[in-house]
Design an enzyme around this catalytic site. Structure first.
Site, PDB file in Angstrom:
ATOM      1  N   ARG A 125       0.806  -1.230   0.000  1.00 30.09           N
ATOM      2  CA  ARG A 125       0.000   0.000   0.000  1.00 30.09           C
ATOM      3  C   ARG A 125       0.836   1.275   0.000  1.00 30.09           C
ATOM      4  NH1 ARG A 125      -3.231  -3.179   3.282  1.00 30.09           N
ATOM      5  NH2 ARG A 125      -5.060  -3.867   2.148  1.00 30.09           N
ATOM      6  N   LYS A 137       1.658  11.189 -11.669  1.00 31.58           N
ATOM      7  CA  LYS A 137       0.931  10.170 -12.433  1.00 31.58           C
ATOM      8  C   LYS A 137       1.855   8.981 -12.642  1.00 31.58           C
ATOM      9  CE  LYS A 137      -2.343  12.697 -15.317  1.00 31.58           C
ATOM     10  NZ  LYS A 137      -2.715  12.927 -16.719  1.00 31.58           N
ATOM     11  N   GLU A 188       7.786  18.967 -25.246  1.00 29.07           N
ATOM     12  CA  GLU A 188       7.080  19.286 -23.991  1.00 29.07           C
ATOM     13  C   GLU A 188       7.592  20.617 -23.416  1.00 29.07           C
ATOM     14  OE1 GLU A 188       4.534  17.329 -23.224  1.00 29.07           O
ATOM     15  OE2 GLU A 188       5.027  15.398 -24.162  1.00 29.07           O
ATOM     16  N   LYS A 234       5.161  23.113 -14.748  1.00 32.46           N
ATOM     17  CA  LYS A 234       4.322  21.923 -14.559  1.00 32.46           C
ATOM     18  C   LYS A 234       3.868  21.813 -13.103  1.00 32.46           C
ATOM     19  CE  LYS A 234       3.326  17.139 -15.178  1.00 32.46           C
ATOM     20  NZ  LYS A 234       3.547  15.862 -15.807  1.00 32.46           N
ATOM     21  N   GLU A 270      -6.501  16.074 -11.480  1.00 27.85           N
ATOM     22  CA  GLU A 270      -7.246  16.358 -12.709  1.00 27.85           C
ATOM     23  C   GLU A 270      -8.738  16.479 -12.453  1.00 27.85           C
ATOM     24  OE1 GLU A 270      -6.539  13.916 -16.435  1.00 27.85           O
ATOM     25  OE2 GLU A 270      -4.598  14.861 -16.111  1.00 27.85           O
ATOM     26  N   ARG A 324      -5.509  21.091 -15.109  1.00 30.36           N
ATOM     27  CA  ARG A 324      -4.411  20.234 -15.541  1.00 30.36           C
ATOM     28  C   ARG A 324      -4.554  19.852 -17.017  1.00 30.36           C
ATOM     29  NH1 ARG A 324      -1.343  15.687 -11.767  1.00 30.36           N
ATOM     30  NH2 ARG A 324       0.005  14.991 -13.431  1.00 30.36           N
ATOM     31  N   ASN A 332      -2.440  19.101 -21.837  1.00 32.51           N
ATOM     32  CA  ASN A 332      -2.713  18.264 -23.011  1.00 32.51           C
ATOM     33  C   ASN A 332      -2.644  19.030 -24.327  1.00 32.51           C
ATOM     34  OD1 ASN A 332      -3.042  15.716 -21.971  1.00 32.51           O
ATOM     35  ND2 ASN A 332      -5.126  16.161 -21.290  1.00 32.51           N
ATOM     36  N   HIS A 370      -1.857  17.358 -27.570  1.00 31.28           N
ATOM     37  CA  HIS A 370      -1.985  15.915 -27.357  1.00 31.28           C
ATOM     38  C   HIS A 370      -3.248  15.315 -27.967  1.00 31.28           C
ATOM     39  CE1 HIS A 370       1.405  16.640 -24.780  1.00 31.28           C
ATOM     40  NE2 HIS A 370       1.496  15.367 -24.430  1.00 31.28           N
ATOM     41  N   HIS A 424      -2.157  12.338 -29.994  1.00 27.86           N
ATOM     42  CA  HIS A 424      -2.524  10.956 -29.646  1.00 27.86           C
ATOM     43  C   HIS A 424      -3.178  10.249 -30.833  1.00 27.86           C
ATOM     44  CE1 HIS A 424      -2.583  11.794 -25.040  1.00 27.86           C
ATOM     45  NE2 HIS A 424      -1.413  11.320 -25.443  1.00 27.86           N
ATOM     46  N   HIS A 441       6.553  10.165 -29.384  1.00 26.18           N
ATOM     47  CA  HIS A 441       5.502  10.947 -28.738  1.00 26.18           C
ATOM     48  C   HIS A 441       5.695  12.457 -28.963  1.00 26.18           C
ATOM     49  CE1 HIS A 441       2.516  12.159 -25.829  1.00 26.18           C
ATOM     50  NE2 HIS A 441       3.434  12.850 -25.180  1.00 26.18           N
TER      51      HIS A 441
HETATM   52  N1  LIG Z   1       3.619  10.111 -15.759  1.00 25.76           N
HETATM   53  C1  LIG Z   1       3.524  11.134 -16.568  1.00 25.76           C
HETATM   54  O1  LIG Z   1       3.003  12.195 -16.211  1.00 25.76           O
HETATM   55  C2  LIG Z   1       4.078  10.998 -17.946  1.00 25.76           C
HETATM   56  C3  LIG Z   1       4.308  12.139 -18.723  1.00 25.76           C
HETATM   57  C4  LIG Z   1       4.913  11.981 -19.966  1.00 25.76           C
HETATM   58  C5  LIG Z   1       5.270  10.711 -20.405  1.00 25.76           C
HETATM   59  N2  LIG Z   1       5.020   9.637 -19.629  1.00 25.76           N
HETATM   60  C6  LIG Z   1       5.404   8.282 -20.054  1.00 25.76           C
HETATM   61  O2  LIG Z   1       6.803   8.262 -20.237  1.00 25.76           O
HETATM   62  C7  LIG Z   1       7.136   7.275 -21.179  1.00 25.76           C
HETATM   63  C8  LIG Z   1       8.137   7.859 -22.154  1.00 25.76           C
HETATM   64  O3  LIG Z   1       9.288   8.220 -21.453  1.00 25.76           O
HETATM   65  P1  LIG Z   1      10.669   8.573 -22.177  1.00 25.76           P
HETATM   66  O4  LIG Z   1      10.384   9.456 -23.318  1.00 25.76           O
HETATM   67  O5  LIG Z   1      11.598   9.008 -21.112  1.00 25.76           O
HETATM   68  O6  LIG Z   1      11.094   7.181 -22.825  1.00 25.76           O
HETATM   69  P2  LIG Z   1      11.900   5.904 -22.256  1.00 25.76           P
HETATM   70  O7  LIG Z   1      11.749   5.783 -20.810  1.00 25.76           O
HETATM   71  O8  LIG Z   1      11.474   4.768 -23.099  1.00 25.76           O
HETATM   72  O9  LIG Z   1      13.416   6.270 -22.606  1.00 25.76           O
HETATM   73  C9  LIG Z   1      13.804   6.407 -23.943  1.00 25.76           C
HETATM   74  C10 LIG Z   1      15.068   5.597 -24.240  1.00 25.76           C
HETATM   75  O10 LIG Z   1      16.215   6.289 -23.738  1.00 25.76           O
HETATM   76  C11 LIG Z   1      17.015   5.405 -22.960  1.00 25.76           C
HETATM   77  N3  LIG Z   1      17.666   6.261 -21.957  1.00 25.76           N
HETATM   78  C12 LIG Z   1      17.090   6.820 -20.881  1.00 25.76           C
HETATM   79  N4  LIG Z   1      17.958   7.645 -20.278  1.00 25.76           N
HETATM   80  C13 LIG Z   1      19.108   7.599 -20.972  1.00 25.76           C
HETATM   81  C14 LIG Z   1      20.362   8.241 -20.852  1.00 25.76           C
HETATM   82  N5  LIG Z   1      20.601   9.149 -19.897  1.00 25.76           N
HETATM   83  N6  LIG Z   1      21.338   7.931 -21.733  1.00 25.76           N
HETATM   84  C15 LIG Z   1      21.092   7.047 -22.725  1.00 25.76           C
HETATM   85  N7  LIG Z   1      19.915   6.432 -22.920  1.00 25.76           N
HETATM   86  C16 LIG Z   1      18.938   6.709 -22.048  1.00 25.76           C
HETATM   87  C17 LIG Z   1      16.043   4.394 -22.417  1.00 25.76           C
HETATM   88  O11 LIG Z   1      16.703   3.206 -22.045  1.00 25.76           O
HETATM   89  C18 LIG Z   1      15.108   4.218 -23.609  1.00 25.76           C
HETATM   90  O12 LIG Z   1      15.637   3.312 -24.524  1.00 25.76           O
HETATM   91  C19 LIG Z   1       5.837   6.821 -21.812  1.00 25.76           C
HETATM   92  O13 LIG Z   1       5.491   5.565 -21.293  1.00 25.76           O
HETATM   93  C20 LIG Z   1       4.833   7.859 -21.371  1.00 25.76           C
HETATM   94  O14 LIG Z   1       3.527   7.340 -21.241  1.00 25.76           O
HETATM   95  C21 LIG Z   1       4.446   9.756 -18.413  1.00 25.76           C
HETATM   96 ZN   LIG Z   2       3.271  14.396 -23.747  1.00 28.37          ZN
END
Ligand SMILES: NC(=O)c1ccc[n+]([C@@H]2O[C@H](COP(=O)([O-])OP(=O)(O)OC[C@H]3O[C@@H](n4cnc5c(N)ncnc54)[C@H](O)[C@@H]3O)[C@@H](O)[C@H]2O)c1
Ligand SMILES: [Zn+2]
Length: 359
Positions: free
Chosen positions: A121, A143, A185, A227, A237, A242, A246, A249, A253, A266
């Site tokens: 939990r 999130k 972003e 943010k 939200e 919030r 988007n 987006h 999306h 993305h």
């Molecule tokens: N929670 C939220 O509010 C929120 C907001 C935006 C995105 N997201 C989520 O985030 C995810 C996307 O995240 P992302 O864009 O960071 O992608 P990711 O986590 O897939 O990372 C991208 C790639 O970069 C590599 N990598 C990471 N750090 C590195 C570094 N310092 N040096 C070399 N390689 C590195 C990773 O291994 C991966 O292959 C999605 O699942 C999305 O839904 C969540």
């Molecule tokens: Zn985004």
């Protein structure tokens, strides 16, 4: 070092920006006393690059550290991986007060965050974001979640971290296209909330692959601040504020879904989506032509795509728009810019205008 304080009452936490991975240990002991165990969740690549520095920093202050590896990629942001993590935590005899450290991009942050939110939990969560997307977006705001075969981020929670630790030097190993992804972003924040930040980016952003640490610190700091101010006003939200996050987006999306997540990253889809929303706003006479042009030009400057692909006309797009989470009472919500630094949410975009924009 800069600090952004996310003020959410009892769930408040600091984001430390421009710090070293090697300095995390002492700060962790301050935030999470009463335990000598901690777990790092990361992937093989990041473990090789940064695991040792981080482990050493934790061991030096007396932590017993275990690293758990998850495979790399969005396709592993699943319930199955979450379950594997639960099993590993059980095996390590993790207790209620032991912090879990998410070392990675948004995928690791979301998955590890989800596991921290639910195991026993709720365990303390420390986000150590290593992509620009994670540093300016996913590690802030609470999130956490996983994907289902039916769609992305369908299962999750709002779960704030204990703190966020941002070492900007890790971006040196990040691929260029991942940097650009993050910039979509970053630019979004300027458009939705702060003209001064947009002007700053316009003035100083250049080759995304060769940015100074000082510049990165400034843009990550200002993005985190924008943010967190939005999240503070609408943590879960509920009030609708919030929703402005988007911007870009709605169409973004749709484009990701239409192309089955294979063609556009993305940030690229969001860039095209932001241009789409800006053109809608221009045609609805909500924003001046010159301001709209500045938005498109800044995205082009960081080499993000800006053109809606011709083959996806309104007939193809509409069913996806209707299925989008942003539909309320059958109306499609669009976040539209009225000037740089300000957006509004409208659900009355005429189909005729959409049709013209998606050409
Ligand atoms: N929670 C939220 O509010 C929120 C907001 C935006 C995105 N997201 C989520 O985030 C995810 C996307 O995240 P992302 O864009 O960071 O992608 P990711 O986590 O897939 O990372 C991208 C790639 O970069 C590599 N990598 C990471 N750090 C590195 C570094 N310092 N040096 C070399 N390689 C590195 C990773 O291994 C991966 O292959 C999605 O699942 C999305 O839904 C969540
Ligand atoms: Zn985004």
């Amino acid at each position: 070092m800069k600090i952004v304080k996310v003020k959410l009452g009892k769930r408040s936490y600091p984001i430390y920006i421009g710090v070293d991975l090697s300095a995390l240990g002492p700060v962790l002991t301050r935030h999470c006393p009463n335990t000598h165990k901690t777990i790092i969740v990361t992937n093989e690549l990041l473990s090789e690059l940064y695991g040792e520095i981080l482990e050493k920093s934790l061991k030096t202050v007396g932590y017993q550290v275990r690293t758990i590896l998850v495979p790399d990629g969005e396709k592993y942001k699943t319930l199955e991986q979450a379950e594997k993590l639960y099993q590993s935590l059980l095996k390590e005899k993790i207790e209620r007060f032991s912090p879990i450290i998410a070392l990675g991009g948004g995928v690791i942050g979301d998955l590890t965050g989800f596991v921290s939110a639910t195991f026993l939990r709720g365990l303390p969560l420390v986000q150590v974001p290593t992509t620009l997307v994670a540093q300016v977006d996913s590690s802030i705001g609470g999130k956490v979640g996983i994907d289902l075969p039916e769609g992305k981020n369908l299962v999750g929670a709002f779960y704030q971290p204990t703190f966020v630790w941002i070492d900007l030097k890790v971006l040196e190993t990040l691929a260029l296209e991942e940097m650009r992804n993050g910039f979509a972003e970053v630019i979004k924040y300027g458009i939705i909330q702060e003209a001064k930040f947009f002007n700053y980016l316009e003035m100083w952003v250049s080759d995304v692959g060769h940015l100074s640490l000082k510049f990165l610190e400034e843009i990550v700091y200002r993005s985190c601040k924008i943010k967190s101010e939005i999240v503070q006003k609408d943590e879960c939200e509920r009030t609708g504020l919030r929703r402005i996050l988007n911007f870009g987006h709605t169409l973004g999306h749709v484009l990701e879904a239409l192309t089955k997540y294979r063609i556009y990253k993305h940030g690229e889809a969001v860039s095209i989506g932001m241009v789409g929303a800006t053109k809608i706003a221009e045609k609805m006479k909500l924003i001046k032509k010159e301001e709209a042009e500045r938005i498109v030009n800044l995205l082009k400057k960081v080499e993000l795509p800006t053109n809606w692909p011709k083959k996806y006309k309104l007939e193809k797009v509409y069913p996806y728009l209707e299925h989008d989470k942003k539909v309320k009472n059958g109306k499609i919500n669009f976040v539209l810019p009225v000037k740089i630094g300000q957006v509004i949410v409208r659900n009355d975009v005429p189909k005729k205008i959409l049709n013209k924009v998606l050409k």
